[in-house]
Enzyme design. Structure first.
Site, PDB file in Angstrom:
ATOM      1  N   LYS A 195       0.840  -1.216   0.000  1.00  0.00           N
ATOM      2  CA  LYS A 195       0.000   0.000   0.000  1.00  0.00           C
ATOM      3  C   LYS A 195       0.871   1.261   0.000  1.00  0.00           C
ATOM      4  CE  LYS A 195      -2.131  -1.142   3.872  1.00  0.00           C
ATOM      5  NZ  LYS A 195      -1.563  -2.449   4.269  1.00  0.00           N
TER       6      LYS A 195
ATOM      7  N   ARG B 171      -9.313   0.790   9.077  1.00  0.00           N
ATOM      8  CA  ARG B 171      -8.915  -0.570   9.412  1.00  0.00           C
ATOM      9  C   ARG B 171      -9.991  -1.289  10.214  1.00  0.00           C
ATOM     10  NH1 ARG B 171      -3.092   0.303   9.029  1.00  0.00           N
ATOM     11  NH2 ARG B 171      -1.941  -1.591   9.377  1.00  0.00           N
TER      12      ARG B 171
ATOM     13  N   ARG C 297      12.127  -6.466   4.264  1.00  0.00           N
ATOM     14  CA  ARG C 297      12.153  -5.021   4.531  1.00  0.00           C
ATOM     15  C   ARG C 297      12.971  -4.737   5.799  1.00  0.00           C
ATOM     16  NH1 ARG C 297       6.405  -2.130   4.899  1.00  0.00           N
ATOM     17  NH2 ARG C 297       6.245  -2.987   6.988  1.00  0.00           N
TER      18      ARG C 297
ATOM     19  N   ARG D  61      11.642  -1.432  11.572  1.00  0.00           N
ATOM     20  CA  ARG D  61      10.449  -0.992  12.301  1.00  0.00           C
ATOM     21  C   ARG D  61      10.221  -1.915  13.481  1.00  0.00           C
ATOM     22  NH1 ARG D  61       5.380  -0.111   8.311  1.00  0.00           N
ATOM     23  NH2 ARG D  61       4.383  -1.313   9.950  1.00  0.00           N
TER      24      ARG D  61
ATOM     25  N   ARG E 253      -0.288  -8.751  13.546  1.00  0.00           N
ATOM     26  CA  ARG E 253      -0.788  -7.780  12.560  1.00  0.00           C
ATOM     27  C   ARG E 253      -1.681  -8.467  11.528  1.00  0.00           C
ATOM     28  NH1 ARG E 253       4.823  -5.527  10.895  1.00  0.00           N
ATOM     29  NH2 ARG E 253       3.797  -4.444   9.185  1.00  0.00           N
TER      30      ARG E 253
HETATM   31  P1  ADP Z   1       1.292  -2.175   7.941  1.00  0.00           P
HETATM   32  O1  ADP Z   1       0.248  -1.933   6.890  1.00  0.00           O
HETATM   33  O2  ADP Z   1       2.598  -2.581   7.372  1.00  0.00           O
HETATM   34  O3  ADP Z   1       0.854  -3.095   9.045  1.00  0.00           O
HETATM   35  P2  ADP Z   1       1.061   0.589   8.990  1.00  0.00           P
HETATM   36  O4  ADP Z   1       2.228   1.471   8.864  1.00  0.00           O
HETATM   37  O5  ADP Z   1      -0.136   0.913   8.179  1.00  0.00           O
HETATM   38  O6  ADP Z   1       1.645  -0.846   8.692  1.00  0.00           O
HETATM   39  O7  ADP Z   1       0.569   0.498  10.513  1.00  0.00           O
HETATM   40  C1  ADP Z   1       1.457   0.169  11.563  1.00  0.00           C
HETATM   41  C2  ADP Z   1       0.698   0.072  12.881  1.00  0.00           C
HETATM   42  O8  ADP Z   1       0.100   1.351  13.199  1.00  0.00           O
HETATM   43  C3  ADP Z   1      -0.470  -0.911  12.935  1.00  0.00           C
HETATM   44  O9  ADP Z   1      -0.052  -2.240  13.193  1.00  0.00           O
HETATM   45  C4  ADP Z   1      -1.294  -0.306  14.083  1.00  0.00           C
HETATM   46  O10 ADP Z   1      -0.727  -0.566  15.347  1.00  0.00           O
HETATM   47  C5  ADP Z   1      -1.168   1.182  13.824  1.00  0.00           C
HETATM   48  N1  ADP Z   1      -2.218   1.687  12.909  1.00  0.00           N
HETATM   49  C6  ADP Z   1      -2.015   2.244  11.686  1.00  0.00           C
HETATM   50  N2  ADP Z   1      -3.183   2.614  11.132  1.00  0.00           N
HETATM   51  C7  ADP Z   1      -4.151   2.263  12.022  1.00  0.00           C
HETATM   52  C8  ADP Z   1      -5.565   2.353  12.016  1.00  0.00           C
HETATM   53  N3  ADP Z   1      -6.237   2.890  10.977  1.00  0.00           N
HETATM   54  N4  ADP Z   1      -6.246   1.906  13.098  1.00  0.00           N
HETATM   55  C9  ADP Z   1      -5.607   1.381  14.148  1.00  0.00           C
HETATM   56  N5  ADP Z   1      -4.265   1.245  14.206  1.00  0.00           N
HETATM   57  C10 ADP Z   1      -3.536   1.678  13.161  1.00  0.00           C
END
Ligand code: ADP
Length: 201
Positions: free
Chosen positions: A19, A93, A132, A144, A155
């Site tokens: 994404k 999400r 990554r 990360r 996740r």
């Molecule tokens: P990825 O898609 O690789 O899991 P992101 O960078 O989108 O990573 O998100 C990393 C973390 O940030 C998630 O695992 C969560 O803890 C938090 N997070 C991000 N966006 C949201 C969201 N919309 N609602 C709740 N938690 C979120």
């Protein structure tokens, strides 16, 4: 051909689906605005704000932060950021976040033009995320906090339990478009570009 009117799109898919990579392409090629809640939360953590401190552990474990926090972040951006349409990356999400986004867009007189589901196999996701993390370390940085196998499992579970219901939700609204996220970055970008063009024509 490039989309004629600004379009607002959601990129939907599990962690590691690509994404962020595709959102960056849309920013570069179409001057769209990427709204990544993950990036916003990491920035809050890095700058040491109260909220950043509160979410750091939750994120490192791979759990979702509360709806209230991320909805607040998006609301702020929706009213201030300017550009040729928004790319929602990692938001919504949960179903509550999806409802909130619909209400916010309506309130600000905007529309949701497409929801693009990026389909990828779980084995590929694990490989990409482990890769990554290794790349970040090889480049002299740090991975990360949530790019390790244990957090990734959580996740993925969070994705299937709380986020994947959005596929049905947006399908029912007639907004869902699914693409194969397994191809090369350029191929995936072409599929997404075609959807954005159509949505803006
Ligand atoms: P990825 O898609 O690789 O899991 P992101 O960078 O989108 O990573 O998100 C990393 C973390 O940030 C998630 O695992 C969560 O803890 C938090 N997070 C991000 N966006 C949201 C969201 N919309 N609602 C709740 N938690 C979120």
């Amino acid at each position: 051909m490039t989309a004629k009117t600004p379009v607002n799109v959601i990129l939907l898919g599990p962690p590691g689906a690509g994404k962020g990579t595709q959102a960056a392409r849309l920013v570069e090629e179409r001057n769209m605005v990427q709204l990544s809640t993950g990036d916003m939360l990491r920035a809050a953590k890095d700058s040491g704000t109260e909220m950043g401190k509160r979410v750091a552990d939750v994120m490192a474990r791979g759990e979702l932060v509360t709806d209230e926090i991320v909805i607040g972040l998006i609301e702020e951006q929706l009213t201030t950021a300017k550009g040729n349409g928004f790319i929602f990356d990692g938001f919504p999400r949960t179903l509550a976040q999806a409802d909130a986004l619909g209400a916010l867009l309506e309130k600000t007189g905007q529309s949701l033009d497409a929801v693009i589901e990026m389909q990828v196999d779980d084995e590929v996701l694990v490989g990409r995320i482990v890769g990554r993390a290794a790349e970040a370390v090889a480049a002299g940085g740090t991975a990360r906090a949530d790019d390790n196998e244990e957090s990734l499992k959580l996740r993925l579970m969070e994705y299937y339990k709380k986020t994947s219901p959005l596929i049905g939700y947006y399908h029912a609204k007639g907004a869902l478009q699914s693409i194969d996220g397994l191809g090369a970055i350029d191929e995936v970008a072409v599929s997404i570009g075609a959807i954005v063009d159509k949505a803006g024509s």
